[in-house]
Write an enzyme that holds these catalytic residues in place. Structure first.
Site, mmCIF file in Angstrom:
data_model
loop_
_atom_site.group_PDB
_atom_site.id
_atom_site.type_symbol
_atom_site.label_atom_id
_atom_site.label_comp_id
_atom_site.label_asym_id
_atom_site.label_seq_id
_atom_site.Cartn_x
_atom_site.Cartn_y
_atom_site.Cartn_z
ATOM 1 N N LEU A 151 -71.903 45.999 -72.984
ATOM 2 C CA LEU A 151 -71.292 46.507 -71.761
ATOM 3 C C LEU A 151 -71.838 45.736 -70.567
ATOM 4 O O LEU A 151 -72.991 45.915 -70.173
ATOM 5 C CB LEU A 151 -71.562 48.003 -71.615
ATOM 6 C CG LEU A 151 -70.924 48.875 -72.704
ATOM 7 C CD1 LEU A 151 -71.386 50.319 -72.569
ATOM 8 C CD2 LEU A 151 -69.409 48.790 -72.641
ATOM 9 N N GLU A 152 -71.022 44.885 -69.997
ATOM 10 C CA GLU A 152 -71.453 43.997 -68.922
ATOM 11 C C GLU A 152 -71.101 44.535 -67.536
ATOM 12 O O GLU A 152 -71.276 43.848 -66.536
ATOM 13 C CB GLU A 152 -70.847 42.603 -69.132
ATOM 14 C CG GLU A 152 -71.265 41.979 -70.458
ATOM 15 C CD GLU A 152 -70.654 40.614 -70.712
ATOM 16 O OE1 GLU A 152 -70.091 40.037 -69.757
ATOM 17 O OE2 GLU A 152 -70.736 40.141 -71.849
ATOM 18 N N ASN A 153 -70.606 45.773 -67.495
ATOM 19 C CA ASN A 153 -70.240 46.375 -66.212
ATOM 20 C C ASN A 153 -71.042 47.641 -65.940
ATOM 21 O O ASN A 153 -70.594 48.537 -65.233
ATOM 22 C CB ASN A 153 -68.739 46.679 -66.189
ATOM 23 C CG ASN A 153 -67.906 45.418 -66.284
ATOM 24 O OD1 ASN A 153 -67.859 44.622 -65.353
ATOM 25 N ND2 ASN A 153 -67.260 45.205 -67.418
#
Length: 562
Positions: A387-389
């Protein structure tokens, strides 16, 4: 005048000395008190003022009671929160507070003598800051403050104390013995541990955990993981709340039962493993069926599961058209074949464009249930968190523990945070990894698409060098993760990332530096980590497009590490 006897003279001399001593000393001083008001933030921000609306109160995590201050620096504001505290002149006070999170400062101004302050860099657990000051001859109030630092993470503060002579301003009332904790529940199990959670108790500064009637640990938060337990065994647990006034009665008991000992789960992985992401889409890299993934990859992360309209839930749809007519039945059969060859296949959640929000108990349950359903449908061995957000450490940890309880000890759990996510143990990704350390397989941080970052020595390193890999890995290795839970994530070719590509030989040098102390650049770790898990790449498809150079060079090197 009559002449006094020597005995009479001695009596009057002693009496006079005693009278003079009493006159000088005056009446006994009252007991010292905490002069801060709303010291534990139980009444919100009453008596406190925070700059630029940077402060708020939260119910978790707290050091004591049911609330704590959370203040977030932004731009040119350092999230300063202040209170004016009544004091006595010519008196000495001890100023203290418990802090957690980003950089935190504690101090006092207007003392009339020397103003004081103290600070600490980021900390993943509660830490007490303490200093002392002496007031001037005419000082009747001081300003006590906390603040963070520009551009750093939010900090938490709780249980502030200005301890000394009563300044007459009226501090908080003396504590009473807290009530017994309610809501004790088992939140997760493994073959050797049981995780517990309970509700916060007002006025409590900590909690004691009891197993089968015996105290085994003390914590400041409202959760604990009890380790060192026997597999397939039931235990009774209770919790008490404590503060300076004493310890509560024990809570109601709950029973936690450990799972069976691991069979061929995570222990079937080689000591040193290579992870590769397999693309469920065509973006110009070589299109692969899962059966074509190179044999050097021990963990294959299928990219990606997608969010649904149900908060926290994910789904997976094979891109049959984009993959040349690859069918779901073929895909499932290929997963089984890879597993028969000793490989692990996990479904990856997130990616650059993937947004999955797990932010409350409901979405945490939805996440766990949906991932477990995919494991049952396709035969995945576990899940990769990419999860890059952003993520919520509390509820993602809860979701992963719930998934572990469903899947059992064979669950493979991997993570692929960005470099910024692992700069500090106070960051949510790092917190999540530490929260689930007992069920975590490996964290393969992405050492690419990154700006310059701090290494564990406090120096700044730029991507594209062996030092960038080793100095940043050191943060995880010294920040609480086991070496077997740390891997180096790099792109397989220049096409695999916007920046940060290094040749496979640089990856190998970094691996050697960390495991054997050879091949280092200017940064040399203080010790070696021979159990380092290995390396990861994006992606098996870009690797194939580049002639399998990455897996052909890094794979054998990883498997040949000590």
């Amino acid at each position: 005048m009559p002449i006094l006897s020597r005995r009479t003279a001695r009596f009057w001399t002693a009496a006079l000395a005693t009278a003079l001593a009493l006159a000088v000393a005056g009446p006994a001083s009252a007991a010292d008190v905490n002069n801060a008001k709303n010291a534990g933030f139980e009444s919100g921000l009453t008596h406190w003022t925070c700059s630029a609306s940077s402060g708020t109160t939260v119910s978790s995590p707290v050091h004591g009671g049911s609330a704590a201050l959370r203040a977030t620096p932004a731009g040119q504001d350092n999230a300063k929160c202040v209170q004016s505290v009544a004091v006595k002149p010519n008196a000495t006070y001890t100023l203290s507070a418990w802090v957690q999170g980003g950089y935190a400062y504690l101090g006092a101004t207007g003392t009339g003598t020397t103003d004081v302050s103290t600070w600490t860099p980021d900390t993943a657990s509660w830490k007490q800051l303490t200093t002392t000051f002496t007031t001037g001859a005419s000082t009747t109030s001081v300003t006590v403050y906390t603040h963070g630092w520009y551009g750093q993470a939010a900090y938490l503060a709780d249980d502030v104390s200005v301890y000394g002579p009563d300044g007459g301003g009226g501090g908080d009332p003396a504590p009473t013995v807290p009530a017994a904790p309610a809501g004790l529940a088992v939140s997760g199990t493994s073959s050797s541990s049981v995780s517990l959670s309970w509700n916060a108790v007002s006025g409590a500064t900590g909690y004691h955990v009891y197993r089968n009637g015996t105290k085994i640990t003390a914590v400041t938060g409202t959760s604990a993981t009890v380790t060192g337990l026997a597999a397939s065994t039931s235990y009774s647990f209770q919790v008490t709340a404590v503060n300076s006034a004493g310890e509560s009665v024990k809570s109601g008991a709950v029973t936690g039962t450990t799972t069976a000992s691991p069979g061929d789960g995570g222990s079937a992985l080689p000591k040193h493993a290579v992870t590769g992401y397999w693309q469920n889409f065509n973006n110009g890299a070589t299109v692969q069926k899962l059966s074509a993934v190179q044999s050097q990859y021990d963990i294959i992360a299928v990219a990606f599961a997608d969010a649904t309209t149900t908060p926290g839930a994910v789904t997976f749809t094979l891109d049959s058209a984009g993959l040349g007519g690859y069918t779901v039945d073929q895909f499932k059969a290929d997963i089984k074949a890879k597993q028969a060859a000793g490989k692990k296949v996990v479904v990856s959640v997130g990616g650059q464009n993937g947004t999955v929000s797990v932010s409350d108990p409901t979405s945490a349950a939805n996440f766990a249930n949906s991932v477990y359903a995919l494991m049952q449908t396709y035969g995945f061995d576990g899940v990769d968190i990419d999860l890059e957000n952003g993520l919520n450490a509390t509820y993602m940890s809860q979701a992963l523990r719930s998934l572990s309880a469903k899947a059992g000890p064979g669950l493979i759990l991997t993570m692929a945070p960005q470099t910024i996510d692992m700069q500090s143990t106070s960051n949510a990704y790092f917190q999540t990894a530490l929260n689930v350390k007992d069920i975590l397989t490996v964290v393969n941080m992405q050492y690419y698409n990154s700006g310059s970052m701090l290494g564990c020595d406090g120096k700044v390193y730029s991507q594209g060098s062996v030092d960038f890999l080793t100095a940043l890995a050191c943060i995880q290795l010294e920040g609480g993760l086991s070496p077997s839970q740390v891997g180096l994530g790099l792109p397989a070719s220049t096409s695999g990332a916007g920046s940060g590509y290094v040749s496979p030989s640089v990856v190998n040098n970094a691996l050697d530096c960390l495991t054997k102390g050879t091949g280092c650049g200017s940064f040399k770790p203080s010790k070696t980590y021979p159990d380092l898990r290995g390396a990861m790449t994006w992606s098996t498809n870009w690797d194939a497009a580049a002639g399998n150079t990455w897996s052909g060079t890094v794979g054998p090197h990883v498997h040949g590490l000590p």
